[in-house]
Design a protein around this motif. Structure first.
Motif, PDB file in Angstrom:
ATOM      1  N   ASP A 166      44.367  35.336  36.113  1.00  0.00           N
ATOM      2  CA  ASP A 166      43.795  34.670  34.937  1.00  0.00           C
ATOM      3  C   ASP A 166      42.444  34.046  35.253  1.00  0.00           C
ATOM      4  O   ASP A 166      41.525  34.078  34.421  1.00  0.00           O
ATOM      5  N   ASP A 167      42.305  33.467  36.447  1.00  0.00           N
ATOM      6  CA  ASP A 167      41.030  32.863  36.848  1.00  0.00           C
ATOM      7  C   ASP A 167      39.940  33.923  36.978  1.00  0.00           C
ATOM      8  O   ASP A 167      38.788  33.695  36.596  1.00  0.00           O
ATOM      9  N   VAL A 168      40.306  35.079  37.503  1.00  0.00           N
ATOM     10  CA  VAL A 168      39.335  36.168  37.647  1.00  0.00           C
ATOM     11  C   VAL A 168      38.929  36.705  36.282  1.00  0.00           C
ATOM     12  O   VAL A 168      37.735  36.897  35.999  1.00  0.00           O
ATOM     13  N   ASN A 169      39.901  36.934  35.400  1.00  0.00           N
ATOM     14  CA  ASN A 169      39.590  37.443  34.062  1.00  0.00           C
ATOM     15  C   ASN A 169      38.700  36.473  33.295  1.00  0.00           C
ATOM     16  O   ASN A 169      37.773  36.886  32.582  1.00  0.00           O
ATOM     17  N   ALA A 170      38.980  35.175  33.429  1.00  0.00           N
ATOM     18  CA  ALA A 170      38.178  34.175  32.722  1.00  0.00           C
ATOM     19  C   ALA A 170      36.747  34.150  33.247  1.00  0.00           C
ATOM     20  O   ALA A 170      35.787  33.998  32.469  1.00  0.00           O
ATOM     21  N   LEU A 171      36.583  34.302  34.562  1.00  0.00           N
ATOM     22  CA  LEU A 171      35.230  34.336  35.122  1.00  0.00           C
ATOM     23  C   LEU A 171      34.483  35.578  34.670  1.00  0.00           C
ATOM     24  O   LEU A 171      33.298  35.515  34.314  1.00  0.00           O
ATOM     25  N   GLN A 172      35.131  36.709  34.660  1.00  0.00           N
ATOM     26  CA  GLN A 172      34.482  37.934  34.204  1.00  0.00           C
ATOM     27  C   GLN A 172      34.083  37.834  32.737  1.00  0.00           C
ATOM     28  O   GLN A 172      33.018  38.315  32.344  1.00  0.00           O
ATOM     29  N   ALA A 173      34.922  37.197  31.932  1.00  0.00           N
ATOM     30  CA  ALA A 173      34.583  37.007  30.517  1.00  0.00           C
ATOM     31  C   ALA A 173      33.373  36.096  30.370  1.00  0.00           C
ATOM     32  O   ALA A 173      32.483  36.351  29.543  1.00  0.00           O
ATOM     33  N   ALA A 174      33.312  35.033  31.176  1.00  0.00           N
ATOM     34  CA  ALA A 174      32.153  34.138  31.120  1.00  0.00           C
ATOM     35  C   ALA A 174      30.886  34.866  31.535  1.00  0.00           C
ATOM     36  O   ALA A 174      29.818  34.666  30.941  1.00  0.00           O
ATOM     37  N   ALA A 175      30.989  35.720  32.545  1.00  0.00           N
ATOM     38  CA  ALA A 175      29.820  36.439  33.036  1.00  0.00           C
ATOM     39  C   ALA A 175      29.300  37.450  32.011  1.00  0.00           C
ATOM     40  O   ALA A 175      28.105  37.763  32.006  1.00  0.00           O
ATOM     41  N   LYS A 176      30.171  37.960  31.152  1.00  0.00           N
ATOM     42  CA  LYS A 176      29.712  38.889  30.112  1.00  0.00           C
ATOM     43  C   LYS A 176      28.743  38.211  29.148  1.00  0.00           C
ATOM     44  O   LYS A 176      27.868  38.866  28.573  1.00  0.00           O
ATOM     45  N   ALA A 177      28.910  36.907  28.962  1.00  0.00           N
ATOM     46  CA  ALA A 177      28.001  36.154  28.088  1.00  0.00           C
ATOM     47  C   ALA A 177      26.676  35.851  28.777  1.00  0.00           C
ATOM     48  O   ALA A 177      25.743  35.375  28.133  1.00  0.00           O
ATOM     49  N   ASN A 178      26.588  36.120  30.072  1.00  0.00           N
ATOM     50  CA  ASN A 178      25.391  35.826  30.854  1.00  0.00           C
ATOM     51  C   ASN A 178      25.117  37.024  31.765  1.00  0.00           C
ATOM     52  O   ASN A 178      25.536  37.049  32.918  1.00  0.00           O
ATOM     53  N   PRO A 179      24.417  38.036  31.255  1.00  0.00           N
ATOM     54  CA  PRO A 179      24.253  39.287  32.022  1.00  0.00           C
ATOM     55  C   PRO A 179      23.481  39.126  33.317  1.00  0.00           C
ATOM     56  O   PRO A 179      23.490  40.032  34.157  1.00  0.00           O
ATOM     57  N   HIS A 180      22.804  37.987  33.505  1.00  0.00           N
ATOM     58  CA  HIS A 180      22.071  37.763  34.751  1.00  0.00           C
ATOM     59  C   HIS A 180      22.950  37.183  35.849  1.00  0.00           C
ATOM     60  O   HIS A 180      22.486  36.991  36.969  1.00  0.00           O
ATOM     61  N   CYS A 181      24.202  36.878  35.539  1.00  0.00           N
ATOM     62  CA  CYS A 181      25.059  36.174  36.493  1.00  0.00           C
ATOM     63  C   CYS A 181      25.559  37.108  37.593  1.00  0.00           C
ATOM     64  O   CYS A 181      26.077  38.189  37.325  1.00  0.00           O
ATOM     65  N   ALA A 182      25.420  36.664  38.839  1.00  0.00           N
ATOM     66  CA  ALA A 182      25.942  37.385  39.999  1.00  0.00           C
ATOM     67  C   ALA A 182      27.212  36.692  40.485  1.00  0.00           C
ATOM     68  O   ALA A 182      27.317  35.459  40.440  1.00  0.00           O
ATOM     69  N   ILE A 183      28.171  37.477  40.940  1.00  0.00           N
ATOM     70  CA  ILE A 183      29.421  36.941  41.469  1.00  0.00           C
ATOM     71  C   ILE A 183      29.554  37.405  42.914  1.00  0.00           C
ATOM     72  O   ILE A 183      29.521  38.603  43.199  1.00  0.00           O
ATOM     73  N   GLY A 184      29.677  36.436  43.825  1.00  0.00           N
ATOM     74  CA  GLY A 184      29.728  36.754  45.236  1.00  0.00           C
ATOM     75  C   GLY A 184      30.991  36.244  45.906  1.00  0.00           C
ATOM     76  O   GLY A 184      31.840  35.599  45.275  1.00  0.00           O
TER      77      GLY A 184
END
Length: 276
Positions: free
Chosen positions: A46-64
């Motif tokens: 759930d934490d991963v899905n929520a982060l991926q959803a947040a990143a969709k609203a910010n296309p410049h966001c990098a996840i490391g």
């Protein structure tokens, strides 16, 4: 011309309160990077899905990946050493062991590889970048293992070095940042030999034990930050999980409040900085 930097929130996965704060800032364009602790207690599906959803609203966001080899967390590999009661050592103890040559390169490399694999399993891809909890990637006895693991499992990811861009004569006011400067000089040399990309400069280190106004600190971090530099931050909401794992608590809420405040965007504009 505007300078594009990475404003990276560390420690996604350490606690639910930290996760919520980071996602809120990503969704509202106040961050453009976060690094994930795959050994943290708050990194379920759930934490991963929520982060991926947040990143969709910010296309410049990098996840490391936030490689973690210190603190009150359990290794992912069964035979990792050194440990204390099954948990990683405090960062000062691990650093001393590295300085005295008492770390096993292969055990370190295997643990980093396992954390990289866990990230790929959670997110379905390799990380955009790789850094280290408490700057462990820079430690003697760790850095060679870290670089070898990233080169093997995520060669297209960039890695975080923690050296500043100011002349040496201007760096003496912060002992903590000065240590990072020295360690990073060696780290960059090794990274270049390994042909791994790294950020141009770094800021964000300060004395977490002192109560400080984060807006003033951010102004210092942005001054002179070149294009492609990284500013580290630790926004969050304090909860019981965080308190049980990390002494850095209340200051996270101060960082969060400033980054979501009306004063943050004008500060970026005044320094001719964009997040992208």
């Amino acid at each position: 011309m505007s300078r594009r930097i990475w404003l990276c929130a560390d420690d996604y996965g350490i606690s639910p309160g930290v996760n919520r704060a980071i996602r809120d800032l990503i969704e509202n364009g106040r961050l453009n990077a976060t690094s994930v602790m795959t050994v943290g207690p708050a990194i379920g599906r759930d934490d991963v899905n929520a982060l991926q959803a947040a990143a969709k609203a910010n296309p410049h966001c990098a996840i490391g990946l936030h490689v973690t080899l210190t603190g009150r967390f359990r290794p992912l590999t069964l035979h990792f050493r050194p440990v204390d009661g099954g948990l990683f050592l405090p960062h000062a103890k691990l650093f001393r062991r590295g300085l005295t040559g008492r770390l096993d390169l292969e055990l370190m490399r295997t643990e980093v590889l396992e954390q990289l694999s866990a990230f790929a399993d959670l997110f379905g891809r390799s990380p955009d970048f790789v850094d280290g909890h408490q700057h462990v990637q820079l430690f003697p006895g760790v850095r060679a293992a870290f670089l070898a693991a990233v080169k093997e499992a995520a060669p297209k990811a960039w890695i975080r070095q923690c050296g500043r861009s100011q002349p040496w004569s201007q760096r003496l006011g912060s002992p903590k940042a000065l240590v990072l400067d020295v360690l990073s000089a060696q780290f960059r040399t090794r990274a270049a030999r390994t042909e791994l990309a790294f950020n141009s400069a770094f800021a964000g280190a300060y004395d977490f034990s002192k109560e400080q106004e984060f807006g003033a600190l951010m102004q210092q971090f942005l001054q002179g930050m070149p294009d492609g530099g990284v500013v580290m931050c630790h926004p969050g909401v304090v909860d019981e999980v965080l308190i049980s794992l990390d002494p850095f608590t209340v200051q996270r809420e101060r960082e969060y409040e400033f980054l979501r405040s009306e004063g943050f965007a004008p500060l970026l504009a005044a320094n001719n900085v964009t997040l992208g």
